[in-house]
Scaffold this motif. Structure first.
Motif, PDB file in Angstrom:
ATOM      1  N   ALA A  71       0.819  -1.024  -0.039  1.00  0.00           N
ATOM      2  CA  ALA A  71       0.125  -0.369   0.034  1.00  0.00           C
ATOM      3  C   ALA A  71       0.799   1.097   0.185  1.00  0.00           C
ATOM      4  N   ARG A  72       1.540   0.987   0.741  1.00  0.00           N
ATOM      5  CA  ARG A  72       2.605   1.857   1.367  1.00  0.00           C
ATOM      6  C   ARG A  72       3.394   2.028  -0.600  1.00  0.00           C
ATOM      7  N   LYS A  73       4.132   1.709  -0.863  1.00  0.00           N
ATOM      8  CA  LYS A  73       4.613   1.473  -2.258  1.00  0.00           C
ATOM      9  C   LYS A  73       3.530   2.009  -3.788  1.00  0.00           C
ATOM     10  N   ARG A  74       2.049   1.498  -3.234  1.00  0.00           N
ATOM     11  CA  ARG A  74       1.398   2.776  -4.147  1.00  0.00           C
ATOM     12  C   ARG A  74       0.780   3.779  -4.267  1.00  0.00           C
ATOM     13  N   LEU A  75       0.986   4.618  -3.045  1.00  0.00           N
ATOM     14  CA  LEU A  75       1.092   5.436  -2.353  1.00  0.00           C
ATOM     15  C   LEU A  75       2.003   6.325  -2.933  1.00  0.00           C
ATOM     16  N   PHE A  81       4.314  12.144  -1.889  1.00  0.00           N
ATOM     17  CA  PHE A  81       5.702  12.929  -0.947  1.00  0.00           C
ATOM     18  C   PHE A  81       5.914  13.071  -2.035  1.00  0.00           C
ATOM     19  N   LYS A  82       5.804  14.036  -3.278  1.00  0.00           N
ATOM     20  CA  LYS A  82       6.892  14.492  -4.675  1.00  0.00           C
ATOM     21  C   LYS A  82       7.264  15.503  -4.264  1.00  0.00           C
ATOM     22  N   GLU A  83       6.724  16.066  -3.390  1.00  0.00           N
ATOM     23  CA  GLU A  83       7.036  17.735  -3.603  1.00  0.00           C
ATOM     24  C   GLU A  83       8.449  17.968  -2.015  1.00  0.00           C
ATOM     25  N   THR A  84       8.070  16.993  -1.317  1.00  0.00           N
ATOM     26  CA  THR A  84       8.958  16.382   0.466  1.00  0.00           C
ATOM     27  C   THR A  84      10.303  16.132  -0.093  1.00  0.00           C
ATOM     28  N   MET A  85      10.616  14.962  -1.243  1.00  0.00           N
ATOM     29  CA  MET A  85      11.514  14.246  -2.025  1.00  0.00           C
ATOM     30  C   MET A  85      12.121  15.141  -2.958  1.00  0.00           C
ATOM     31  N   ALA A  86      11.397  15.856  -3.515  1.00  0.00           N
ATOM     32  CA  ALA A  86      11.988  17.033  -3.961  1.00  0.00           C
ATOM     33  C   ALA A  86      13.362  17.673  -3.221  1.00  0.00           C
ATOM     34  N   GLU A  87      12.734  17.704  -2.308  1.00  0.00           N
ATOM     35  CA  GLU A  87      13.715  18.951  -1.431  1.00  0.00           C
ATOM     36  C   GLU A  87      14.307  17.660  -1.175  1.00  0.00           C
ATOM     37  N   LEU A 241      -7.347  12.690  -3.350  1.00  0.00           N
ATOM     38  CA  LEU A 241      -6.978  10.982  -3.254  1.00  0.00           C
ATOM     39  C   LEU A 241      -8.564  10.459  -3.334  1.00  0.00           C
ATOM     40  N   GLN A 242      -8.007   9.684  -4.643  1.00  0.00           N
ATOM     41  CA  GLN A 242      -9.267   9.170  -5.220  1.00  0.00           C
ATOM     42  C   GLN A 242      -9.540   8.334  -4.056  1.00  0.00           C
ATOM     43  N   LYS A 243     -10.267   7.413  -3.599  1.00  0.00           N
ATOM     44  CA  LYS A 243     -10.669   5.791  -3.247  1.00  0.00           C
ATOM     45  C   LYS A 243      -9.984   4.866  -2.678  1.00  0.00           C
ATOM     46  N   GLU A 244      -9.488   3.945  -4.439  1.00  0.00           N
ATOM     47  CA  GLU A 244      -8.675   3.510  -3.562  1.00  0.00           C
ATOM     48  C   GLU A 244      -6.839   4.175  -2.765  1.00  0.00           C
ATOM     49  N   GLU A 245      -6.935   5.384  -3.113  1.00  0.00           N
ATOM     50  CA  GLU A 245      -5.115   5.747  -2.657  1.00  0.00           C
ATOM     51  C   GLU A 245      -5.848   6.164  -1.370  1.00  0.00           C
ATOM     52  N   GLN A 246      -6.924   6.567  -0.607  1.00  0.00           N
ATOM     53  CA  GLN A 246      -7.582   6.609   0.859  1.00  0.00           C
ATOM     54  C   GLN A 246      -7.154   5.500   1.754  1.00  0.00           C
ATOM     55  N   VAL A 247      -7.654   4.365   0.816  1.00  0.00           N
ATOM     56  CA  VAL A 247      -7.331   3.129   0.944  1.00  0.00           C
ATOM     57  C   VAL A 247      -6.030   2.746   1.815  1.00  0.00           C
ATOM     58  N   ASP A 248      -5.331   3.410   0.546  1.00  0.00           N
ATOM     59  CA  ASP A 248      -3.570   2.823   0.557  1.00  0.00           C
ATOM     60  C   ASP A 248      -3.354   3.359   1.589  1.00  0.00           C
ATOM     61  N   LEU A 250      -5.135   4.450   4.457  1.00  0.00           N
ATOM     62  CA  LEU A 250      -4.992   3.327   5.843  1.00  0.00           C
ATOM     63  C   LEU A 250      -4.610   3.040   6.237  1.00  0.00           C
ATOM     64  N   THR A 251      -4.015   2.298   4.885  1.00  0.00           N
ATOM     65  CA  THR A 251      -3.351   0.418   5.132  1.00  0.00           C
ATOM     66  C   THR A 251      -2.047   1.454   5.906  1.00  0.00           C
ATOM     67  N   MET A 252      -1.334   1.927   5.390  1.00  0.00           N
ATOM     68  CA  MET A 252      -0.013   1.794   5.641  1.00  0.00           C
ATOM     69  C   MET A 252       0.644   3.214   6.853  1.00  0.00           C
ATOM     70  N   THR A 253      -0.393   3.045   7.037  1.00  0.00           N
ATOM     71  CA  THR A 253      -0.378   4.699   8.068  1.00  0.00           C
ATOM     72  C   THR A 253      -0.144   3.926   9.555  1.00  0.00           C
ATOM     73  N   PRO A 254       0.594   4.593  10.372  1.00  0.00           N
ATOM     74  CA  PRO A 254       0.180   4.075  12.130  1.00  0.00           C
ATOM     75  C   PRO A 254      -0.682   4.475  12.367  1.00  0.00           C
ATOM     76  N   LEU A 255      -1.149   5.712  12.431  1.00  0.00           N
ATOM     77  CA  LEU A 255      -2.831   6.183  12.050  1.00  0.00           C
ATOM     78  C   LEU A 255      -4.020   4.984  12.478  1.00  0.00           C
ATOM     79  N   GLY A 256      -3.669   4.352  11.650  1.00  0.00           N
ATOM     80  CA  GLY A 256      -5.332   2.776  11.154  1.00  0.00           C
ATOM     81  C   GLY A 256      -4.916   2.056  11.630  1.00  0.00           C
ATOM     82  N   PHE A 257      -3.910   1.952  12.643  1.00  0.00           N
ATOM     83  CA  PHE A 257      -3.655   0.791  12.829  1.00  0.00           C
ATOM     84  C   PHE A 257      -4.607   0.304  13.919  1.00  0.00           C
TER      85      PHE A 257
END
Length: 290
Positions: A71-75, A81-87, A241-248, A250-257
């Motif tokens: 899920a993390r890889k898909r997100l 994270f584009k802007e963060t990684m660019a910096e 975020l599209q719905k499937e991206e929201q699912v990803d 929720l799956t990857m963040t510790p906030l959803g654990f």
């Protein structure tokens, strides 16, 4: 054509001089066909997917499993994270150093480090991605070549003292004493930490207590205690975020654990499609007396 395992074996042979035994801290040497061995005869074999297991002990099962890392890889691929990684990339490029050694401390499934090495190309001499989450490292080795991947403890890092030019530590716990040991004299640590509004939409929906808000000041202060800051920047962006991206997410963040599937479904049905990215990027060098 060489197999992926043969390519990974050649890479650890070349990079072995920069690694040390996680058990006795002596030098590691390559032993054909695909092992690292120290003078005390501690031996570490390259697993079939192409990674090393350099942790001292067997690992307990955690929530950081295959589903989470996929899920993390898909997100990440969506550009979340584009802007963060660019910096982060810009700060590495600003060093204007060739043949640098790059270390991602807490690399997960490898997408961030793979992005950096691809952009930096020949500027990178060796790249290392270490994490205690075995499934993340397994996926990283499966998906990204040209990088030395290892299951390893960041508090007992199997790299030589003063061997690293750039450490990146992205939304991951830090081990500052180890980071200071690892960095070369002019090396830098780039740390990314969540700011107050990071994923605030999730916090506000799921929590009715102090977890609705977040402060990173304690995290930032620990950085300031251990390193001299040479650059700092905050990046805040609204992401759709599209719905499937929201699912990803929720799956990857510790906030959803700790959130039930019913509550997650309620969030997905709420119509919220905006998510706040809010990061602080801090760049530091070793303190003069370190």
């Amino acid at each position: 054509m060489k197999s992926k395992l043969e390519q990974s074996s050649e890479l650890i042979e070349m990079s072995a001089a920069l690694m040390r035994c996680p058990i006795c801290e002596t030098d590691l040497q390559f032993q054909a066909p695909r092992s690292l061995v120290c003078k005390e005869k501690h031996s570490f074999d390259l697993a079939k997917p192409g990674y090393l297991f350099l942790a001292r002990h067997a690992l307990k099962a955690t929530k950081y499993d295959q589903t989470l890392f996929e899920a993390r890889k898909r997100l990440i691929r969506t550009g979340f994270f584009k802007e963060t990684m660019a910096e982060v990339l810009a700060q590495i490029e600003a060093l204007q150093k060739s043949k640098l050694v790059l270390f991602d401390a807490g690399s997960g499934e490898g997408s961030h480090l793979a992005f950096l090495t691809k952009q930096l190309q020949e500027t990178v001499r060796f790249a290392f991605g270490f994490d205690l989450a075995k499934e993340g490292i397994r996926q990283a080795a499966r998906d990204f070549s040209g990088i030395t991947w290892a299951v390893a403890d960041l508090a007992n890092c199997p790299l030589q003292t003063g061997s690293v030019d750039v450490i990146v530590n992205i939304l991951s716990p830090a081990s500052y004493d180890e980071f200071s040991r690892l960095l070369a004299a002019q090396g830098i640590l780039i740390k990314v930490i969540p700011e107050a509004h990071y994923l605030q939409e999730l916090r506000q929906f799921f929590y009715q207590d102090e977890r609705q808000t977040y402060s990173n000041e304690a995290v930032a202060n620990r950085f300031y205690e251990h390193f001299d800051v040479v650059y700092e920047k905050r990046i805040t962006k609204q992401k759709t975020l599209q719905k499937e991206e929201q699912v990803d997410l929720l799956t990857m963040t510790p906030l959803g654990f700790q959130i039930s599937e019913e509550r997650k479904a309620a969030f997905l049905d709420s119509g919220t499609n905006q998510m706040t990215l809010d990061h602080r990027i801090i760049v530091g060098k070793k303190k003069a007396d370190a």
